[in-house]
Design an enzyme around this catalytic site. Sequence first.
Site, mmCIF file in Angstrom:
data_model
loop_
_atom_site.group_PDB
_atom_site.id
_atom_site.type_symbol
_atom_site.label_atom_id
_atom_site.label_comp_id
_atom_site.label_asym_id
_atom_site.label_seq_id
_atom_site.Cartn_x
_atom_site.Cartn_y
_atom_site.Cartn_z
ATOM 1 C CG ASP A 106 -1.819 1.038 1.255
ATOM 2 O OD1 ASP A 106 -3.073 1.017 0.786
ATOM 3 O OD2 ASP A 106 -1.426 2.291 1.871
ATOM 4 C CB ILE A 107 1.117 3.983 -2.309
ATOM 5 C CG1 ILE A 107 1.469 3.223 -3.451
ATOM 6 C CG2 ILE A 107 1.888 5.560 -2.432
ATOM 7 C CD1 ILE A 107 1.223 3.986 -4.771
ATOM 8 C CG ASN B 206 -4.412 11.414 -5.430
ATOM 9 O OD1 ASN B 206 -3.562 11.659 -6.224
ATOM 10 N ND2 ASN B 206 -5.117 10.365 -5.579
ATOM 11 C CG ASP C 164 -3.949 9.185 -12.559
ATOM 12 O OD1 ASP C 164 -4.180 8.710 -11.532
ATOM 13 O OD2 ASP C 164 -4.715 9.606 -13.480
ATOM 14 C CD GLU D 139 -4.708 4.096 -1.422
ATOM 15 O OE1 GLU D 139 -4.801 4.470 -0.422
ATOM 16 O OE2 GLU D 139 -5.558 4.266 -2.743
#
Length: 305
Positions: free
Chosen positions: A181-182, A189, A198, A224
């Site tokens: 997971d980012i 964002n 993106d 993500e």
Amino acid sequence: MNNEKIDNEEIYFEIIENMREGAYFTNTDRRIVFWNKAAENITGYKRKEILGKTCQSTLLNHIDSDGNLTCVSGCPLHHTLNDGQRRKHEVFLRNREGKRIAVSVNTLPVIKNEKIVGAIEIFTPSSLVIYDDELIIQLSNSAMNDKLTGIPNRRRVENFLDLRLREMAMYKYKICVVFLDIDNFRNFNNTYGHDAGDAVLKTVSNSVMRMTRNTDLFGRWGGEEFVGIYTIKENSDTLLIGEKIRALVEDTQIKHGDLPLSVTVSIGVAVAREEDTIDSVVKRADELMYKSKQNGKNCVTADTE
């Protein structure tokens, strides 16, 4: 009249060798041990080029009408080897010239002394149309790859994991599931915009894909989140795989205008068990990933037991 005893097995092989349909036999490891004349004519591959190879190592690369790569999602012959049931399937195989041929496939078990010792696949062209390989690849990509990143999507990851879980006991190898997971993606964002978000998803995807072997799979699970399935020799390999991915992402720069941006990831790695399902092993990897979040993010929590 000649009373010499005729070997029934020799008769069967002679019949299969000379019938109009393509046919091949595999042992329980899916290694091809017989390839008839019609199979040569339909595919363009000579017997010497095929015998001794496993189904998944040939260049036939069967794809079904939904765009699924059957060697990934589980081919009919593989299922027949597992449960002894006959199956019929429509697929596109790739011939020696790189063109796709629509074929109707029938798989049957080979049973000796009440034990499955192999399987037969009989196939015959179901259309005179020859398809361009690129068209079928596009069909496969649209059905099985994530539109934004171009890597395998959740559907393809689940199909691959299901196949690997079923093969695990048969071939006696180990696999692990990586859940990634980012970190702070929503804040990223909000700060830099969705275009930058993106770009992060694409860059992270491409970076990890470059280190993923052909025998493994890495794909986008959703948002993500990403999931990878990797073959391992020892349970301790889980930490090495997770750390390699974590460090790779941390060192990767994302281009956004003149700004060199970077992100980190939190990773959980679970070793698959014999009793696991897709849901159970992914859930365990997800839970391990959340432990990494709780430990300050940008780290790996691995199941090494």
